[in-house]
Design a protein around this motif. Structure first.
Motif, PDB file in Angstrom:
ATOM      1  N   SER A  95       0.874  -1.187   0.000  1.00 49.20           N
ATOM      2  CA  SER A  95       0.000   0.000   0.000  1.00 49.20           C
ATOM      3  C   SER A  95       0.901   1.224   0.000  1.00 49.20           C
ATOM      4  O   SER A  95       2.118   1.109   0.200  1.00 49.20           O
ATOM      5  CB  SER A  95      -0.865   0.028   1.261  1.00 49.20           C
ATOM      6  OG  SER A  95      -0.033   0.188   2.403  1.00 49.20           O
ATOM      7  N   THR A  96       0.310   2.372  -0.189  1.00 48.78           N
ATOM      8  CA  THR A  96       1.099   3.600  -0.101  1.00 48.78           C
ATOM      9  C   THR A  96       1.579   3.809   1.332  1.00 48.78           C
ATOM     10  O   THR A  96       2.693   4.263   1.567  1.00 48.78           O
ATOM     11  CB  THR A  96       0.263   4.806  -0.543  1.00 48.78           C
ATOM     12  OG1 THR A  96      -0.446   4.451  -1.717  1.00 48.78           O
ATOM     13  CG2 THR A  96       1.123   6.007  -0.823  1.00 48.78           C
ATOM     14  N   SER A  97       0.703   3.469   2.281  1.00 55.86           N
ATOM     15  CA  SER A  97       1.100   3.627   3.684  1.00 55.86           C
ATOM     16  C   SER A  97       2.352   2.798   3.971  1.00 55.86           C
ATOM     17  O   SER A  97       3.266   3.242   4.655  1.00 55.86           O
ATOM     18  CB  SER A  97      -0.027   3.184   4.616  1.00 55.86           C
ATOM     19  OG  SER A  97      -1.150   3.998   4.413  1.00 55.86           O
ATOM     20  N   TYR A 121      -3.147  15.260   5.054  1.00 53.72           N
ATOM     21  CA  TYR A 121      -3.669  13.958   5.395  1.00 53.72           C
ATOM     22  C   TYR A 121      -3.234  13.500   6.809  1.00 53.72           C
ATOM     23  O   TYR A 121      -2.034  13.356   7.068  1.00 53.72           O
ATOM     24  CB  TYR A 121      -3.065  13.081   4.301  1.00 53.72           C
ATOM     25  CG  TYR A 121      -3.302  11.645   4.288  1.00 53.72           C
ATOM     26  CD1 TYR A 121      -4.583  11.138   4.373  1.00 53.72           C
ATOM     27  CD2 TYR A 121      -2.227  10.767   4.132  1.00 53.72           C
ATOM     28  CE1 TYR A 121      -4.765   9.778   4.321  1.00 53.72           C
ATOM     29  CE2 TYR A 121      -2.417   9.417   4.066  1.00 53.72           C
ATOM     30  CZ  TYR A 121      -3.687   8.927   4.166  1.00 53.72           C
ATOM     31  OH  TYR A 121      -3.862   7.589   4.110  1.00 53.72           O
ATOM     32  N   ILE A 168       2.663  16.203  -0.991  1.00 54.04           N
ATOM     33  CA  ILE A 168       1.461  15.448  -1.325  1.00 54.04           C
ATOM     34  C   ILE A 168       0.744  16.246  -2.414  1.00 54.04           C
ATOM     35  O   ILE A 168       0.239  17.340  -2.167  1.00 54.04           O
ATOM     36  CB  ILE A 168       0.552  15.249  -0.092  1.00 54.04           C
ATOM     37  CG1 ILE A 168       1.383  14.609   1.037  1.00 54.04           C
ATOM     38  CG2 ILE A 168      -0.659  14.386  -0.446  1.00 54.04           C
ATOM     39  CD1 ILE A 168       0.639  14.426   2.338  1.00 54.04           C
ATOM     40  N   ASN A 172      -4.421  15.971  -0.089  1.00 59.77           N
ATOM     41  CA  ASN A 172      -5.656  15.637   0.618  1.00 59.77           C
ATOM     42  C   ASN A 172      -5.603  16.419   1.921  1.00 59.77           C
ATOM     43  O   ASN A 172      -4.681  16.198   2.710  1.00 59.77           O
ATOM     44  CB  ASN A 172      -5.671  14.113   0.866  1.00 59.77           C
ATOM     45  CG  ASN A 172      -6.776  13.660   1.788  1.00 59.77           C
ATOM     46  OD1 ASN A 172      -7.609  14.449   2.200  1.00 59.77           O
ATOM     47  ND2 ASN A 172      -6.773  12.376   2.127  1.00 59.77           N
ATOM     48  N   ASP A 200       3.895  12.006  -2.636  1.00 52.96           N
ATOM     49  CA  ASP A 200       2.671  11.195  -2.624  1.00 52.96           C
ATOM     50  C   ASP A 200       1.773  11.684  -3.760  1.00 52.96           C
ATOM     51  O   ASP A 200       1.234  12.787  -3.714  1.00 52.96           O
ATOM     52  CB  ASP A 200       2.003  11.384  -1.255  1.00 52.96           C
ATOM     53  CG  ASP A 200       0.731  10.572  -1.084  1.00 52.96           C
ATOM     54  OD1 ASP A 200       0.068  10.269  -2.095  1.00 52.96           O
ATOM     55  OD2 ASP A 200       0.388  10.269   0.070  1.00 52.96           O
ATOM     56  N   VAL A 202      -0.852   9.828  -5.123  1.00 54.51           N
ATOM     57  CA  VAL A 202      -1.920   8.832  -5.280  1.00 54.51           C
ATOM     58  C   VAL A 202      -3.163   9.378  -5.995  1.00 54.51           C
ATOM     59  O   VAL A 202      -3.892   8.624  -6.627  1.00 54.51           O
ATOM     60  CB  VAL A 202      -2.344   8.177  -3.932  1.00 54.51           C
ATOM     61  CG1 VAL A 202      -1.221   7.395  -3.310  1.00 54.51           C
ATOM     62  CG2 VAL A 202      -2.919   9.175  -2.965  1.00 54.51           C
ATOM     63  N   PHE A 203      -3.369  10.699  -5.896  1.00 52.24           N
ATOM     64  CA  PHE A 203      -4.568  11.264  -6.531  1.00 52.24           C
ATOM     65  C   PHE A 203      -4.292  11.878  -7.905  1.00 52.24           C
ATOM     66  O   PHE A 203      -5.126  12.618  -8.439  1.00 52.24           O
ATOM     67  CB  PHE A 203      -5.198  12.326  -5.618  1.00 52.24           C
ATOM     68  CG  PHE A 203      -5.867  11.741  -4.401  1.00 52.24           C
ATOM     69  CD1 PHE A 203      -7.003  10.947  -4.524  1.00 52.24           C
ATOM     70  CD2 PHE A 203      -5.367  11.969  -3.132  1.00 52.24           C
ATOM     71  CE1 PHE A 203      -7.618  10.402  -3.404  1.00 52.24           C
ATOM     72  CE2 PHE A 203      -5.974  11.430  -2.011  1.00 52.24           C
ATOM     73  CZ  PHE A 203      -7.110  10.645  -2.149  1.00 52.24           C
ATOM     74  N   SER A 231      -5.253   1.552  -4.880  1.00 47.54           N
ATOM     75  CA  SER A 231      -6.415   1.963  -4.090  1.00 47.54           C
ATOM     76  C   SER A 231      -7.066   3.193  -4.708  1.00 47.54           C
ATOM     77  O   SER A 231      -8.290   3.311  -4.709  1.00 47.54           O
ATOM     78  CB  SER A 231      -6.039   2.179  -2.622  1.00 47.54           C
ATOM     79  OG  SER A 231      -5.436   3.407  -2.400  1.00 47.54           O
ATOM     80  N   LYS A 232      -6.254   4.079  -5.280  1.00 49.91           N
ATOM     81  CA  LYS A 232      -6.832   5.258  -5.927  1.00 49.91           C
ATOM     82  C   LYS A 232      -6.876   5.082  -7.451  1.00 49.91           C
ATOM     83  O   LYS A 232      -7.883   5.383  -8.081  1.00 49.91           O
ATOM     84  CB  LYS A 232      -6.026   6.509  -5.580  1.00 49.91           C
ATOM     85  CG  LYS A 232      -5.793   6.720  -4.086  1.00 49.91           C
ATOM     86  CD  LYS A 232      -7.069   6.997  -3.312  1.00 49.91           C
ATOM     87  CE  LYS A 232      -6.857   7.312  -1.852  1.00 49.91           C
ATOM     88  NZ  LYS A 232      -6.531   6.192  -0.979  1.00 49.91           N
TER      89      LYS A 232
END
Ligand SMILES: Cc1ncc(COP(=O)(O)O)c(C=O)c1O
Length: 389
Positions: A95-97, A121, A168, A172, A200, A202-203, A231-232
């Motif tokens: 995951s990204t986490s 975030y 990011i 977020n 980051d 992800v979006f 996930s995104k």
């Protein structure tokens, strides 16, 4: 008996308690905090998860960075976004986490620090804490758009124990993206102070304004790790696949890869079935991504149109992502407003302070909910705020 990494673990906050109470009473909740795409009414292709049962997965060949075939798929997918990276500079994660956690192990000793934007975030605080890393903030300030305070970042980057700058973008919850100039300026600061960049992204697939969020990999000045995941990108948080793409000066990249290999080899956390299936997930996920793109754009337009009739509420401009920020009058605390909104209007929304906004009062609205739910919830929210004055 327990590690101090968890010393700040608090019980559920007042909003979570109020939500639990409302749900237990069987009362309706209009959820404007929805962040799970699998519960937002999108149509996933039939049999989308069938590739997980591919017999090729019966053969386990542990690879610290992931199977070459899967890394190739990820590199190709990054090319779709205009990011050019060779396969040997990609690493798969669960995951990204998890990618954040691996990078903190790579870059930081216990007590070292990383810089991250504020607002942003909230999970970053937990992720750093769990790796015994301290978190310092640099500010994003809203002047018509969210701007990076470069002087502050420059000053903080000099900190003796600072090891990395987290960016990011899209962020977020502000929905802001770093411009090319900002990315270059941050990279110059990182290079000057021997810091890595953790970007980051992800979006990145979810532009709302025109244009595309630039990847931090467009520069080669600083050691850079760009993070993304299914996930995104494919609306599949449950299959657990993230990735990082690494760029920057070749010597640093090679040193980082050698050390990362040791870390990844200790966990080997990415399952074989998901690696075998990733090509199908990304190709089938394209239709989910398009639905999410349309949803967030339409809901953002809906939100701005509805808010136009409510002069006390201002929707801040969103460049990309799944969230929007509504500025409301500061008549009582954000906490009081979100609790009242839930109790009296049945609308669940996150307060700005969850994301460390510098001042009150802001509400963070998810753009993922189904259009009818979204419109009803936003109307109830706007009416409530209007009537509350
Ligand atoms: C900015 C940002 N980064 C990372 C994540 C986590 O992504 P993943 O599910 O890949 O761990 C999220 C989840 O909402 C997020 O908002």
């Amino acid at each position: 008996m327990f590690s101090s990494r968890l010393r700040d673990a608090a019980g559920p906050n007042r909003l979570a308690v109020a939500l639990e109470r409302r749900r237990a009473a069987g009362l309706e909740v209009y959820d404007l905090t929805l962040s799970n795409p699998t519960q937002a009414g999108f149509t996933y292709p039939i049999g989308m998860l069938a590739p997980l049962a591919d017999d090729r997965s019966l053969c386990y060949q542990p690879e610290p960075f992931g199977m070459l075939s899967a890394r190739r798929v990820v590199a190709d997918d990054l090319a779709r976004r205009g990011v050019s990276v060779t396969v040997d500079r990609t690493v798969l994660t669960a995951s990204t986490s998890e990618a954040y956690s691996l990078l903190f192990k790579l870059l930081c000793d216990a007590g070292d620090a990383v810089l991250a934007p504020r607002p942003s975030y909230p999970l970053i605080e937990h992720l750093t804490g769990l790796d015994a890393v301290s978190l310092e903030h640099y500010h994003l300030e809203f002047h018509g758009r969210w701007e990076l305070d470069l002087d502050e970042l420059r000053a903080k980057a000099r900190g003796r124990r600072v090891r990395a700058i987290i960016m990011i973008s899209p962020n977020n919850p502000t929905g802001s993206v770093f411009t090319h100039d900002e990315l270059d300026a941050v990279a110059a600061i990182a290079r000057e102070h021997d810091l890595a960049i953790i970007s980051d992204e992800v979006f990145a697939d979810y532009a709302i304004a025109d244009g595309r969020a630039a990847s931090a990999l467009h520069q080669e000045q600083a050691l850079t790790f760009a993070l993304g995941g299914l996930s995104k990108s494919a609306g599949l948080p449950q299959v657990k696949l993230g990735w990082m793409a690494i760029g920057g000066p070749a010597g640093l990249v090679n040193d980082a890869m050698a050390r990362l290999e040791t870390i990844c080899d200790a966990y080997l956390s990415v399952s074989t079935p998901v690696q075998v299936a990733v090509s199908d997930f990304l190709s089938m996920g394209a239709s989910v991504r398009v639905q999410i793109q349309e949803r967030v754009r339409d809901n953002y337009q809906r939100l701005t149109a509805l808010a136009a009739a409510h002069p006390t509420c201002t929707v801040l401009p969103v460049e990309a992502g799944w969230y929007a920020v509504v500025q409301i009058p500061n008549f009582v605390s954000e906490e009081a407003v979100v609790l009242e909104l839930l109790d009296e209007a049945g609308v669940l929304v996150h307060p700005g302070y969850f994301f460390d906004f510098e001042r009150e009062a802001f509400l963070v609205v998810s753009l993922l909910p189904q259009p009818d739910v979204f419109a009803s919830a936003v109307e109830a929210l706007l009416q409530y705020i209007g009537s509350r004055r």
